[in-house]
Enzyme design. Structure first.
Site, short mmCIF file in Angstrom:
data_model
loop_
_atom_site.label_atom_id
_atom_site.label_comp_id
_atom_site.label_asym_id
_atom_site.label_seq_id
_atom_site.Cartn_x
_atom_site.Cartn_y
_atom_site.Cartn_z
N ASP A 229 0.83 -1.20 0.00
CA ASP A 229 0.00 0.00 0.00
C ASP A 229 0.88 1.26 0.00
OD1 ASP A 229 -2.69 1.19 0.48
OD2 ASP A 229 -1.78 1.86 2.35
N GLU A 266 1.29 -0.30 -5.02
CA GLU A 266 0.38 0.78 -5.39
C GLU A 266 1.17 2.09 -5.49
OE1 GLU A 266 -3.51 3.15 -3.59
OE2 GLU A 266 -1.88 2.55 -2.30
#
Ligand SMILES: [Ca+2]
Length: 528
Positions: A229, A266
């Site tokens: 993330d 990401e």
């Protein structure tokens, strides 16, 4: 349809099914193959409290197996004080909403038995503000956990406190946050907001903690990899090069723990910003492509030159690293759902799926996309959970509460059994969206060109059509999508005439004769 063509079609269908048995396992070999992103809370409830959990998810693994996916990405599963669980408060456990570590290990085991790998969200940019490290860190400058986070004297950041900066993944204007009742005159850094303070990854002790956590999940719990993330926010924006270097270090360390670890990151930004991250994270989510696919499907026209645009970026990434493996998707848990953006047009949703599933990369489906779930992030919200909860609503297995594993943790504002045809109903309808996905994934899994091949422009330039070739060694396929709502007639040029076998078609009324194709509206055809 003329009899001769019918025979050709029938014959090629027979060929496909006999090929499936021999090639299927090779073509969609990990890390290739279709992946599926799951918000556990909304998927399947095994203990009847309305919240999805691993007992329920384990019981629904066959659904995913039948859909044809070979990998699952789980949004965060560690204990958290937020419903979405991106604010971790304990890195070595399962959130009680989702069950126990023992439940999770059974789930992993059952997934592996079905040839499905499991990756989990690993949030290391920040912790939740209720994580014991942060609670300790606030207690004083000499606390051993103080340096686990990023602090600055209030005076030194005075001009940054209200500095306006908005990025793709955050509309937070305030990066520095005061501590309640603080007497030390320091603020802490929290890129997204004050509830999730950024970890100080310059601190070797923090890096050691991260490695120990990774060892636990990879070695002991046996997950197959991680979705990283907020990969571009490890250090502040002005330290981009340190961010790139961090991921090179991280990957090296992960590979020491598990040699074949799968990492996908990401980096929600433009391709120029994304590229330098590929040395550490050779799989990154392709946000641009998701937008482009939505755009083409919605407008029914290829006004952006989708294939050329895709190829230019992909060639650029391949120049950075030969290991580049595109992680493609249309929408994820942070975005308005596909069918909502397409104003509820199921034909367009099929076309978007067909584009995703014929382009290169490892396509990620967001749970519910395959049954046409809806959800608008931009809706004015007044409930506790906030706007993202509208794109993370309960998956719809059956009518009402007929399915014992149906989740009901939130009252859906968009996806109900009135607005979305439930799985059970779609399963028995050969023409359903769900069966459209299944059929195309089955074909993709059997095709080396589609799963692992390169992409080239086909030379067909009609604005209603998106067309390209996919090639793996000597095997080559020509893919033609009529993205519009009108019939299109095409004449293949001499180069493309060699493709005369119909390997896949989404419409029975499609015809191919002497190099002339009649493509009904929204039709996808794959020729060999
Ligand atoms: Ca439950």
């Amino acid at each position: 349809m003329k009899p001769a063509i019918f025979i050709t079609l029938l014959f090629s269908c027979l060929l496909i099914s006999s090929c499936n048995r021999t090639e299927k396992s090779n073509a969609a070999q990990w890390p290739y193959g279709v992946k599926y992103e799951i918000f556990v809370m909304s998927f399947a409830d095994g203990d009847g409290n309305g919240k999805g959990d691993f007992k329920g998810l384990t019981m629904k693994l066959d659904y995913l197996k039948n859909l044809g996916v070979n990998g699952i990405w789980l949004m965060p599963i560690m204990p958290s004080d937020t419903y979405h669980k991106y604010h971790v408060i304990d890195y070595n456990n399962i959130d009680p909403d989702y069950g126990t570590l023992a439940d999770f290990k059974i789930f992993i085991d059952e997934a592996h038995k079905r040839g499905i790998k499991v990756i989990t969200d690993f949030v290391i940019n920040h912790t939740g503000n209720m994580h014991p490290w942060f609670i300790q860190a606030q207690s004083g400058k000499n606390n051993v956990y103080r340096d686990y986070y990023v602090w600055a004297k209030k005076d030194s950041i005075r001009n940054q406190i209200h500095k306006k900066s908005v990025s793709f993944d955050s509309d937070n204007l305030r990066k520095w946050h005061p501590v309640n009742g603080d007497t030390l005159g320091e603020h802490y850094y929290g890129y997204f907001n004050g509830l999730c303070p950024d970890l100080n990854l310059d601190n070797p002790k923090v890096r050691d903690e991260i490695l120990a956590i990774a060892r636990f999940w990879l070695n002991e719990v046996k997950v197959d990899g991680f979705r990283m993330d907020a990969a571009r926010h490890i250090f502040m924006d002005e330290r981009a090069e340190d961010n790139h270097a961090f991921w090179v270090w991280f990957r090296k360390e992960m590979e020491k723990i598990k040699q074949d670890v799968y990492l996908v990151g990401e980096v929600w930004s433009d391709s120029k910003t994304v590229a330098p991250y590929l040395k550490g994270l050779p799989s990154l989510f392709n946000f641009d492509l998701g937008n482009a696919i939505t755009n083409v499907a919605y407008s029914g026209m290829d006004t952006i030159g989708l294939v050329k645009k895709y190829k230019d970026i992909s060639d650029y990434y391949k120049s950075v690293t030969t290991e580049y493996l595109d992680a493609t998707f249309i929408k994820n848990h942070d975005q308005t759902r596909l069918l909502t953006e397409l104003k509820g047009d199921l034909n367009k949703a099929r076309m978007a799926a067909a584009l995703l599933l014929t382009l290169p990369g490892t396509p990620y489906l967001y749970y519910g996309e395959e049954i046409g779930m809806v959800g608008d992030k931009l809706k004015t919200y007044e409930d506790f959970f906030g706007p993202d909860a509208y794109v993370r609503e309960p998956f719809i297995w059956d009518v009402g509460d007929k399915d014992p594993l149906q989740t009901s943790w939130e009252k859906p504002a968009f996806s109900t059994d009135k607005t979305v045809t439930p799985v059970s109903v779609q399963q028995s309808n050969p023409g359903s969206l769900l069966n459209f996905y299944k059929k195309l994934i089955l074909y993709r899994n059997s095709s080396l060109p589609l799963t692992q091949g390169d992409i080239e422009e086909s030379g067909i330039t009609v604005s209603e059509v998106v067309s390209f070739t996919r090639k793996f060694k000597a095997q080559e396929e020509l893919i033609i999508h009529n993205v519009s709502d009108v019939e299109v007639t095409l004449r293949l040029d001499d180069e493309n005439k060699k493709f005369n076998d119909v390997a896949y078609t989404s419409a029975d009324s499609f015809t191919l004769k002497d190099g002339e194709l009649k493509l009904p509206a929204f039709c996808t055809v794959i020729l060999k």
